[in-house]
Design a protein around this motif. Structure first.
Motif, PDB file in Angstrom:
ATOM      1  N   ARG A 201      21.364  14.482 -51.565  1.00 44.75           N
ATOM      2  CA  ARG A 201      19.968  14.422 -52.026  1.00 44.75           C
ATOM      3  C   ARG A 201      19.740  13.123 -52.788  1.00 44.75           C
ATOM      4  N   PRO A 202      18.702  12.361 -52.418  1.00 48.36           N
ATOM      5  CA  PRO A 202      18.447  11.115 -53.142  1.00 48.36           C
ATOM      6  C   PRO A 202      18.035  11.379 -54.584  1.00 48.36           C
ATOM      7  N   SER A 203      18.544  10.572 -55.501  1.00 49.41           N
ATOM      8  CA  SER A 203      18.177  10.730 -56.905  1.00 49.41           C
ATOM      9  C   SER A 203      16.732  10.309 -57.148  1.00 49.41           C
ATOM     10  N   ALA A 204      16.218   9.426 -56.309  1.00 48.28           N
ATOM     11  CA  ALA A 204      14.807   9.023 -56.356  1.00 48.28           C
ATOM     12  C   ALA A 204      14.394   8.634 -54.948  1.00 48.28           C
ATOM     13  N   THR A 205      13.150   8.896 -54.598  1.00 45.75           N
ATOM     14  CA  THR A 205      12.677   8.549 -53.259  1.00 45.75           C
ATOM     15  C   THR A 205      11.971   7.199 -53.268  1.00 45.75           C
ATOM     16  N   SER A 206      11.894   6.608 -52.089  1.00 48.35           N
ATOM     17  CA  SER A 206      11.281   5.294 -51.927  1.00 48.35           C
ATOM     18  C   SER A 206      10.060   5.405 -51.012  1.00 48.35           C
ATOM     19  N   ALA A 207       8.941   4.915 -51.468  1.00 53.24           N
ATOM     20  CA  ALA A 207       7.728   4.932 -50.645  1.00 53.24           C
ATOM     21  C   ALA A 207       7.917   4.020 -49.439  1.00 53.24           C
ATOM     22  N   VAL A 208       7.399   4.458 -48.310  1.00 56.91           N
ATOM     23  CA  VAL A 208       7.524   3.686 -47.071  1.00 56.91           C
ATOM     24  C   VAL A 208       6.166   3.057 -46.747  1.00 56.91           C
ATOM     25  N   ALA A 209       6.122   1.735 -46.688  1.00 52.57           N
ATOM     26  CA  ALA A 209       4.879   1.047 -46.353  1.00 52.57           C
ATOM     27  C   ALA A 209       4.493   1.366 -44.910  1.00 52.57           C
ATOM     28  N   PRO A 210       3.194   1.456 -44.641  1.00 46.16           N
ATOM     29  CA  PRO A 210       2.744   1.809 -43.280  1.00 46.16           C
ATOM     30  C   PRO A 210       3.341   0.926 -42.189  1.00 46.16           C
ATOM     31  N   GLU A 211       3.521  -0.360 -42.494  1.00 50.57           N
ATOM     32  CA  GLU A 211       4.028  -1.268 -41.458  1.00 50.57           C
ATOM     33  C   GLU A 211       5.511  -1.029 -41.144  1.00 50.57           C
ATOM     34  N   HIS A 212       6.208  -0.268 -41.997  1.00 53.31           N
ATOM     35  CA  HIS A 212       7.622   0.017 -41.755  1.00 53.31           C
ATOM     36  C   HIS A 212       7.866   1.435 -41.241  1.00 53.31           C
ATOM     37  N   ALA A 213       6.866   2.301 -41.329  1.00 50.79           N
ATOM     38  CA  ALA A 213       7.065   3.722 -41.050  1.00 50.79           C
ATOM     39  C   ALA A 213       7.545   3.980 -39.616  1.00 50.79           C
ATOM     40  N   ASP A 214       6.939   3.314 -38.649  1.00 49.26           N
ATOM     41  CA  ASP A 214       7.293   3.577 -37.252  1.00 49.26           C
ATOM     42  C   ASP A 214       8.721   3.126 -36.946  1.00 49.26           C
ATOM     43  N   ALA A 215       9.095   1.941 -37.422  1.00 49.09           N
ATOM     44  CA  ALA A 215      10.443   1.432 -37.173  1.00 49.09           C
ATOM     45  C   ALA A 215      11.493   2.303 -37.865  1.00 49.09           C
ATOM     46  N   LEU A 216      11.174   2.791 -39.064  1.00 50.20           N
ATOM     47  CA  LEU A 216      12.102   3.657 -39.783  1.00 50.20           C
ATOM     48  C   LEU A 216      12.304   4.970 -39.035  1.00 50.20           C
ATOM     49  N   ARG A 217      11.206   5.523 -38.540  1.00 46.56           N
ATOM     50  CA  ARG A 217      11.295   6.776 -37.789  1.00 46.56           C
ATOM     51  C   ARG A 217      12.144   6.573 -36.532  1.00 46.56           C
ATOM     52  N   LYS A 218      11.946   5.458 -35.844  1.00 47.96           N
ATOM     53  CA  LYS A 218      12.726   5.174 -34.634  1.00 47.96           C
ATOM     54  C   LYS A 218      14.206   5.002 -34.960  1.00 47.96           C
TER      55      LYS A 218
END
Length: 239
Positions: A201-218
């Motif tokens: 479990r991450p100790s803190a989460t990191s917001a994902v910028a819209p321009e990175h969301a698709d590449a991260l999901r892939k």
């Protein structure tokens, strides 16, 4: 008007996903039995692996064969556990747990997935400090504050470390060692989790910028689809 995939094609895709899932379960059961023995009553890791596999409709015969491979009754188990760490698009921390009989192949596949999707594979320990090894149980409590309070009391009494309620769900956190006892106590008290696992479990989460969301999901999808990958963890708020 275009037609979607045929029933046979959809079934084939589902069978493929199911096959990959069962392969992961079999490896986890085998390694759990090898490292902690073949009796789930005294091997919490094996008991959890069996619970998940049987819940996904794996047959008991298949599970028992995996246990016997782990204990050496059906030949030696050759799988090695390896964890890879790296960063995805936007600097999201990612850990990849693998079981493999060919580490050279596995690291090449994992590195390819990172590089193809805007990430990079890091050194051991580069992101692990951002995660904690915990037991995690989720319950759907809706807007019922009385239920939340009763669950909180029952969880802490059973030995949980923390209980967090938000957005209609309650998360119960335990040590890995206390997980099974807490889970059994809560189920016995009438609280059935919608999800329960020992995880990172991450100790803190990191917001994902819209321009990175698709590449991260892939990237995460590509990693999870690799045969040698058991689990993928990230500190992304959404992926």
């Amino acid at each position: 008007m275009g037609r979607g995939p045929s029933i046979a094609a959809r079934k084939g895709a589902e069978d493929s996903r199911r096959g990959k899932l069962f392969t992961k379960f079999i490896r986890e059961i085998t390694v759990a039995a090898r490292t902690g023995g073949g009796d789930p009553r005294s091997n919490a890791r094996l008991r959890l692996a069996l619970d998940k596999a049987l819940a996904a409709n794996m047959t008991k015969d298949t599970a028992e064969r995996a246990i016997k491979r782990g204990t050496g009754e059906l030949g030696a188990d050759q799988f090695e556990e390896i964890r890879y760490e790296g960063y995805g698009p936007g600097g999201v921390a990612i850990m990849v747990d693998c079981m493999t009989d060919n580490p050279t192949r596995t690291v090449a596949d994992v590195r390819h997935a990172f590089s193809k999707n805007g990430g990079n594979l890091g050194a051991s320990g580069s992101v692990a400090y951002q995660f904690a090894h915990v037991g995690q149980l989720f319950f759907e409590t809706g807007s019922d504050t009385a239920l939340e309070e009763k669950l909180l009391e029952a969880a802490l009494e059973a030995g949980a470390d923390d209980v967090v309620s938000e957005d209609g769900y309650t998360e119960v956190l335990t040590t890995p060692e206390a997980f099974e006892g807490v889970k059994q106590a809560l189920v016995a008290a009438g609280y059935a989790p919608i999800e329960a696992d020992v995880t990172m479990r991450p100790s803190a989460t990191s917001a994902v910028a819209p321009e990175h969301a698709d590449a991260l999901r892939k990237l995460i999808d590509m990693l999870e689809d690799l045969d040698d990958v058991q689990k993928v963890y990230s500190n992304a708020e959404s992926a």
